[in-house]
Write a protein that holds these residues in place. Sequence first.
Motif, short mmCIF file in Angstrom:
data_model
loop_
_atom_site.label_atom_id
_atom_site.label_comp_id
_atom_site.label_asym_id
_atom_site.label_seq_id
_atom_site.Cartn_x
_atom_site.Cartn_y
_atom_site.Cartn_z
N ALA A 123 10.95 52.61 48.92
CA ALA A 123 11.06 51.34 49.64
C ALA A 123 12.08 50.43 48.96
N LEU A 124 12.06 50.43 47.63
CA LEU A 124 13.04 49.63 46.89
C LEU A 124 14.45 50.15 47.12
N LEU A 125 14.60 51.48 47.11
CA LEU A 125 15.93 52.06 47.37
C LEU A 125 16.41 51.70 48.78
N ALA A 126 15.52 51.81 49.76
CA ALA A 126 15.90 51.48 51.14
C ALA A 126 16.35 50.02 51.24
N MET A 127 15.61 49.12 50.57
CA MET A 127 15.95 47.71 50.64
C MET A 127 17.30 47.42 49.99
N LEU A 128 17.54 47.99 48.81
CA LEU A 128 18.80 47.71 48.11
C LEU A 128 20.00 48.32 48.83
N VAL A 129 19.84 49.49 49.41
CA VAL A 129 20.94 50.08 50.19
C VAL A 129 21.26 49.20 51.39
N ALA A 130 20.23 48.74 52.09
CA ALA A 130 20.47 47.86 53.24
C ALA A 130 21.14 46.57 52.80
N VAL A 131 20.69 46.00 51.69
CA VAL A 131 21.28 44.76 51.18
C VAL A 131 22.74 44.99 50.79
N ALA A 132 23.03 46.15 50.18
CA ALA A 132 24.42 46.45 49.78
C ALA A 132 25.33 46.49 51.00
N PHE A 133 24.88 47.14 52.06
CA PHE A 133 25.70 47.19 53.27
C PHE A 133 25.84 45.79 53.90
N LEU A 134 24.74 45.05 53.90
CA LEU A 134 24.81 43.69 54.46
C LEU A 134 25.77 42.82 53.67
N ALA A 135 25.71 42.93 52.35
CA ALA A 135 26.59 42.11 51.50
C ALA A 135 28.05 42.43 51.72
N CYS A 136 28.33 43.64 52.19
CA CYS A 136 29.71 44.03 52.46
C CYS A 136 30.15 43.67 53.87
N GLY A 137 29.28 43.00 54.62
CA GLY A 137 29.67 42.49 55.93
C GLY A 137 29.35 43.39 57.10
N LEU A 138 28.59 44.47 56.90
CA LEU A 138 28.25 45.34 58.03
C LEU A 138 27.07 44.75 58.80
N PRO A 139 26.93 45.07 60.09
CA PRO A 139 25.85 44.51 60.91
C PRO A 139 24.46 44.80 60.34
N ALA A 140 23.54 43.84 60.57
CA ALA A 140 22.22 43.91 59.94
C ALA A 140 21.39 45.09 60.44
N THR A 141 21.39 45.32 61.75
CA THR A 141 20.52 46.37 62.29
C THR A 141 20.93 47.74 61.75
N GLY A 142 22.22 48.03 61.80
CA GLY A 142 22.67 49.32 61.27
C GLY A 142 22.42 49.45 59.79
N SER A 143 22.59 48.37 59.03
CA SER A 143 22.33 48.41 57.60
C SER A 143 20.87 48.73 57.33
N LEU A 144 19.98 48.13 58.13
CA LEU A 144 18.55 48.39 57.96
C LEU A 144 18.22 49.84 58.30
N VAL A 145 18.80 50.37 59.36
CA VAL A 145 18.54 51.77 59.74
C VAL A 145 19.05 52.72 58.67
N ALA A 146 20.23 52.45 58.12
CA ALA A 146 20.78 53.30 57.06
C ALA A 146 19.91 53.26 55.81
N GLY A 147 19.45 52.05 55.44
CA GLY A 147 18.57 51.94 54.28
C GLY A 147 17.25 52.65 54.49
#
Length: 537
Positions: free
Chosen positions: A132-156
Amino acid sequence: MITLLRQRLRRDLWQFVIWIGGTAMLAAFTVSAVNGSYGTETDRVNLLATAAANPVIMLFRGLPSSADLGAFTGFLILPFLAMMAAFMSSFMAVRHTRADEDAGRTELVAATPAGRVAPLVATIVHGLIANALLAMLVAVAFLACGLPATGSLVAGLGSGALGFFAYGVGLIGAQVFASGRSANAFGVWVMLVAYLVAGIGNALGTPSADLQRIQSAPLAWFSPYGWIENARPWADDNLWPVALCALVAAGLAAASVALQSVRDLGESLLPERRARATAGAALSSSTGLVWALTWPAILGWAIGGFVSGLLATSLSSVLSQAATQLPSVEQLLAALTQGGSLAVGAIVIFFTLVGVLAACCGVQIVGRARQEEAHGTVEALLATPVGRVRWLADYVAIATIGAAATVGGAIVGAAAGLAGQSAPDWSLFGDAVVVGAGQFVAALVFIVVTALVLTVLPRATLAVGWTLVGLATVVGLFGPLYRLPDWIVHLAPIAAAPTVTGSGTDVQGLWWLVAAVLIGGAASLALMRRRELAGDG
């Protein structure tokens, strides 16, 4: 159970920092690299067209969905983020189950009011928290780089779900196999085979008319990697394949609890192989002892090499057909193979993977020397006329044999792939031998460097050895894609090894690889003469 969970979290603190932090950093770095190297849609369209035309690329990347920045990033990196989560999870699961049983710690805990079930439940919850921590940090990393939130969450979530799937595989392996090493090997091979199944399923898929999207073949749905790739973050954002992966992972965890209830503590569902009543002649030497301890692992890596070599030549006809049917991207494919044929390009790519397998085999065997030292079992051997230098030299020699067996298996597999064709091009076998020999030299570098670390910083042997393999794999395989400078890419031995191009053989960094092997090997043996044994404290 809370106390047991806190103990696991505290014990794995640095594992979390390295694995989870490294995975999140890789996600962020990929977005930055894509922006720098493929910042225009034209660049991304051309690469996706190349991937759609080349099944080899599809074996080692994700599933194309569109040329949008987010979907393109997912195509490049999502399977590798998931693989890092998988390895982290599988190793952690075995560490807190079978490895603890091997060390006798589980028996002590079971003698307390915690019993047998609470430690396993705490381990399962530990795996949930880690992923769960890995999923959250991966999603946050993508979000911080400017990618859309929904896709970042799905990838995480996809990366975390596959990590928990691998955690379940590790828990099952701990119930089935009699040692931590066997359980770890089981987890690694299950996830590698799953990765290959998804890659083949994608390679056999149907591309769209514009070559920007591929529909996976049914085979991909037999792999958890295929599930999370078909979630298609930043394109379709499907959560149900991620939910499927998480559901199967939960089923594996539940199955591990059920299996533990039907076996004795310290035993396994598969009994250990019975030893002979009398030792064979080979065990009269320390070299024979090392061979007896490591030959099953060598056999496994050699089989992996054989499969890689078989695929390298078996796909040559498929690649030629792809170029014939899609001439518009033939020029791009030729660029990927440095002016050589597509069949030669397949050999170079697959045998680079073989070099990674050979390096893993060598590092595992030298790492076994450190494990024997830490557990104190080597002291009995060194009480005989066998000295410390001879002991280390035996492990280096057997590691060299293991790397040679892995590369040799790949060369045999390449020959078998050619023999199965109606009109084989046997010149490809010569290319396989050249590239395989170069990757063997690259694997020797990892062996001697790991041996050198064993003599200087013994407690860091496993961490440094495997980290170097991981870094070399990322730089060697991804460096050209990310357009890193050549001098950085060629710091990875697998990228600096001799290879074949359209103009012949390129020795590349052969001489510095040979020098590193000779100097590193001599230094490790010389330093081993002067140090004392280092325990696990």
